[in-house]
Write a protein that holds these residues in place. Sequence first.
Motif, mmCIF file in Angstrom:
data_model
loop_
_atom_site.group_PDB
_atom_site.id
_atom_site.type_symbol
_atom_site.label_atom_id
_atom_site.label_comp_id
_atom_site.label_asym_id
_atom_site.label_seq_id
_atom_site.Cartn_x
_atom_site.Cartn_y
_atom_site.Cartn_z
ATOM 1 N N GLN A 19 -0.930 0.545 -6.867
ATOM 2 C CA GLN A 19 -1.615 0.519 -5.578
ATOM 3 C C GLN A 19 -1.418 1.811 -4.804
ATOM 4 N N GLU A 50 3.677 -0.671 -6.749
ATOM 5 C CA GLU A 50 2.753 -1.672 -7.251
ATOM 6 C C GLU A 50 2.299 -2.619 -6.142
ATOM 7 N N SER A 51 1.191 -3.278 -6.378
ATOM 8 C CA SER A 51 0.645 -4.230 -5.422
ATOM 9 C C SER A 51 1.641 -5.364 -5.175
ATOM 10 N N ASN A 99 -3.957 -4.087 3.360
ATOM 11 C CA ASN A 99 -3.411 -4.266 2.016
ATOM 12 C C ASN A 99 -1.996 -3.709 1.919
ATOM 13 N N THR A 157 1.724 -5.275 0.173
ATOM 14 C CA THR A 157 2.616 -4.209 -0.267
ATOM 15 C C THR A 157 3.294 -3.623 0.961
ATOM 16 N N GLU A 178 -4.939 2.603 -3.897
ATOM 17 C CA GLU A 178 -5.965 1.877 -4.650
ATOM 18 C C GLU A 178 -6.972 2.847 -5.279
#
Length: 255
Positions: A3, A28-29, A151, A184, A64
């Motif tokens: 991510q 990472e996500s 996100n 995240t 992303e």
Amino acid sequence: MSQIELRDVEKVYNSEVVAVDGVTATIESGEFVSILGPSGCGKSTLLFMIGGFIERTDGDILVEGETVHEPGPDRGMVFQESVLYPWLTVEDNIGWGLKIQGVPRDERREAVQEFISMIGLEGFEEAYPSELSGGMQQRAAMARVLVSNPNVLLMDEPFGALDAQTREVMQNELLDIWQRTGQTCVFVTHSIDEALFLSDRVLVLTARPASIKLEVDLTEFERPRDSSLKQSEAFRSRREEVWQTLQEEVAIAEP
């Protein structure tokens, strides 16, 4: 694809002061990653570059898969101070971002109330920031970011100004919220215990110019976590490992 990707990131101020030098990392996500390092080493600079508030000098930062050039709604920032608008109530402060985005009033109020309940500020919807304790102000500031559903959550020493008892309460509340939202989180702190307790991984930076000296994997600490973890032998061992690394870098940073 991770991510967040940092590729040989560098930041130079005034053409001569190197604050960040060649940082490469992936996040990472849904991962919770903390950044530790000596005072003034460039922790917040790195976080602000991920947020798009500071432009990097060299290297690449991708979120992303998209290169970061400026702040965006996909990344929410919680600062050291609560930075609430003093003329707005708790409810209006939390809903401000949604209002700017044009979210209808009824939908906005429903979302705000959900997060007011989540962070334990029921009954304080009409209170102003000056009427709240430091911990309550920071809860409201977190809710203002979370309600927009970014996100990635970027946190720059958000509990640094709180007393020890309130800080521990806020750590537990943050973990509870993070586990429910699945966002995240990249968290800057000066506290070794805080970083170890909250995180899946800790990145320990060198003295300025910042690069990554040590990466600590904490997935051995099962979730959900509570304060008893800090008394375990495994936790103490990890604390000593990080402390020894930081001591070396603090000695380098001292004049």
